[in-house]
Design an enzyme around this catalytic site. Structure first.
Site, PDB file in Angstrom:
ATOM      1  CG  PHE A 199      -0.138  -6.221   3.761  1.00 27.01           C
ATOM      2  CD1 PHE A 199      -0.752  -5.648   4.850  1.00 27.01           C
ATOM      3  CD2 PHE A 199      -0.858  -7.111   2.989  1.00 27.01           C
ATOM      4  CE1 PHE A 199      -2.074  -5.956   5.180  1.00 27.01           C
ATOM      5  CE2 PHE A 199      -2.182  -7.425   3.300  1.00 27.01           C
ATOM      6  CZ  PHE A 199      -2.782  -6.848   4.391  1.00 27.01           C
ATOM      7  CB  CYS A 216      -0.968  -0.013   1.180  1.00 32.28           C
ATOM      8  SG  CYS A 216      -2.079  -1.419   1.075  1.00 32.28           S
ATOM      9  CG  HIS A 231      -2.471   4.390   5.288  1.00 33.33           C
ATOM     10  ND1 HIS A 231      -2.407   4.249   3.915  1.00 33.33           N
ATOM     11  CD2 HIS A 231      -2.533   3.119   5.786  1.00 33.33           C
ATOM     12  CE1 HIS A 231      -2.431   2.959   3.603  1.00 33.33           C
ATOM     13  NE2 HIS A 231      -2.513   2.254   4.718  1.00 33.33           N
ATOM     14  CD  GLU A 265      -2.362   7.699   9.234  1.00 34.59           C
ATOM     15  OE1 GLU A 265      -3.340   6.927   9.099  1.00 34.59           O
ATOM     16  OE2 GLU A 265      -1.894   8.382   8.305  1.00 34.59           O
ATOM     17  CE  LYS A 297      -6.229   4.047   2.299  1.00 40.29           C
ATOM     18  NZ  LYS A 297      -5.218   5.081   2.593  1.00 40.29           N
ATOM     19  CG  HIS A 322      -7.022   0.649   1.461  1.00 42.89           C
ATOM     20  ND1 HIS A 322      -6.027   1.122   0.626  1.00 42.89           N
ATOM     21  CD2 HIS A 322      -6.366   0.095   2.534  1.00 42.89           C
ATOM     22  CE1 HIS A 322      -4.846   0.869   1.162  1.00 42.89           C
ATOM     23  NE2 HIS A 322      -5.016   0.250   2.318  1.00 42.89           N
TER      24      HIS A 322
END
Lengths: 83, 427
Positions: B411, B175, B316, B327, B347, B352
């Site tokens: 990831f 991502c 994010h 975050e 998002k 996403h």
């Protein structure tokens, strides 16, 4: 099996899309390879689309170079099916 | 240029700056920058029922699908019929970006590069071909599979269709893929390797195998199948997870000389990029957040920007239980306790987009800078007590944005940050 006029229209459109050219050029070409720049990948895509959309299964991969050649390969396939 | 610690050893004014001069996007909230901007400003969500695949096997049945996209409008019929959806999104976004920048032909195609991020890449297409092979046999495998079944095709098909003859790369770093693509795009400009870089990302992950894996991980919401627009709830106490989305965004970056000589219009500058890896988990970030903070600090340092100058953070903000408090802590630590910029998660509108998320979010950030507004975080009525920043809940705010930060975590415990800054009227 579709009628021969329908088949020709279908083939011309298929080849025109694959080669990204006008349908008139397909009709006027004597050799799809020499006149229209068709390569082996274009030919494979055209045969795949024929198999997929018309349900044809060619026993041998025909050498595709003219519209008439493709039509006769399809007719030969139809003849083996009907006997 | 940087030393081993990432400290600038060559003053930034000796390097060429990278200007964003065009945006192209295919998104769940609109195709083209005008529709995208309008939806961001109005807080219009693009999340709806999952329709591209049979939703019945999954606990989560919502997705952010692109609904107004006609491939034939953007590419020859042959490619529109045969190429993977992810490639179609990329080509369309790249074409629209070039058009938005007002570039009709490349001055020197060998000095033009394209770097696109994608995490899932061609897996959706490859998975479908594999299913055909298993169900119908070898004769039904498409002869174009070798050309389209690898993720490199996302960038190369754009290059073929737009005549780009410099560096052509698909970058896959989960991502953070498209933040990395944009960051490297900036570096190609700064280092004099290219004059124009198309950078961003594309993703079309809505396939049974990908959706099933995220569903089984419990990363997606299952209580909002009857009210999809409410499904993505970043920073809210009642959030349940990310909503998978699809689409693409491409930015045109140009060097000072290139944009000046052709009379282009800078929309913003990609001023800094930082990327780090926790080298820890396959999935999540380390909770101490040290490497995530370092990525942000590197981006600020490379941009020559102090944390207090950040007006807006496009977070994010995935709406997973893990990401949002993590975050928040990272941002608070880097930005300082006294500084409270706007922080929002777009998002909540676009979903996403995995490897394309940072591209869409960089595009949204440029749009915010240009339009002097801050896009909202939707569905935020009861914030998580651990999430205590100003998340611009539910409605956009009119406010100038001079310097913005965009954060991405992926990831493989990857972290990335971009700093975007208003163009000072062509420098």
């Amino acid at each position: 099996m579709v009628g021969s006029d329908d088949l020709r229209r279908f083939l011309v459109r298929l080849i025109a899309i694959e080669l990204a050219i006008a349908e008139e050029k397909v009709l006027a070409a004597r050799s799809l390879r020499e006149d229209l720049g068709m390569d082996s990948i274009h030919a494979a895509n055209i045969l795949f689309a024929l198999e997929d959309e018309l349900g044809i299964e060619f026993l041998e991969i025909p050498r595709v170079d003219t519209l008439a050649g493709i039509e006769s390969a399809i007719r030969e396939w139809a003849a083996t099916r009907s006997t | 240029l940087y030393d081993d610690d990432g400290v600038v050893v060559l003053a930034s004014d000796a390097m060429r700056r990278a200007w964003v001069t065009g945006i192209g996007c295919v998104t769940p909230i609109g195709t083209g920058v005008e529709a995208f901007t309008e939806s961001l400003r109005k807080g219009r969500p693009g999340i709806g029922p999952l329709t591209l695949i049979d939703p019945r096997p999954y606990a989560c049945r919502v997705a952010a699908e692109v609904r107004d996209f006609v491939p034939e409008d953007h590419m020859p019929l042959r490619e529109a019929r045969s190429s993977p959806r992810v490639v179609q999104f990329a080509v369309a976004a790249a074409r629209m970006a070039r058009q938005h920048a007002g570039i009709s032909r490349w001055r020197d195609p060998s000095r033009v590069a394209i770097l696109l991020g994608s995490s899932i890449g061609s897996l959706t297409y490859s998975g479908a071909q594999l299913a055909i092979f298993l169900e119908r046999g070898i004769r039904k495998v498409h002869p174009s599979f070798p050309a389209f079944g690898h993720s490199g095709v996302i960038a190369s098909e754009c290059a073929i269709q737009l005549g780009i003859r410099g560096q052509v790369l698909t970058i896959s770093s989960a991502c953070t893929s498209s933040a990395d693509a944009i960051g490297w795009g900036r570096d190609l400009i700064a280092g004099g390797i290219a004059d124009v870089v198309l950078c961003g990302g594309a993703e079309a992950p809505l396939s049974p195998i990908v959706f099933a894996s995220f569903d089984r991980l419990g990363m997606m919401p299952s209580s909002f199948n009857d009210s999809p627009e409410a499904a993505c709830r970043p920073f809210a106490a009642d959030r349940e997870g990310m909503v998978m989305g699809e689409g693409a965004a491409v930015l045109i970056l140009e060097s000072d000389d290139h944009v000046r000589e052709r009379g282009g219009r800078p929309l913003a500058e990609v001023a800094g990029h930082g990327a780090t890896c926790d080298a820890d988990s396959h999935f999540t970030q380390k909770q101490d957040g040290e490497d995530a903070m370092l990525a942000i600090r590197l981006a600020l340092e490379r941009a020559g920007v102090a944390a207090e100058q950040i007006d807006y953070v496009n977070a994010h903000g995935t709406a997973t239980p893990q990401n949002d408090p993590f975050e928040t802590r990272v941002l608070r630590a880097v930005l300082g306790p006294a500084h409270r910029p706007f922080v929002s998660s777009t998002k909540s509108m676009v979903g996403h987009l995995l490897g394309a998320c940072s591209a869409i979010e960089a595009a949204a950030t440029v749009v915010a800078i240009q339009g002097a507004f801050v896009p909202p975080t939707l569905n935020l009525h009861h914030p998580d007590p651990e999430c205590d920043l100003d998340y611009v809940p539910n409605e956009a705010r009119s406010h100038s944005v001079e310097v913005a930060l965009s954060t991405s975590f992926g990831f493989g415990s990857r972290n990335a940050a971009l700093v975007l800054r208003r163009g000072d009227d062509g420098r």
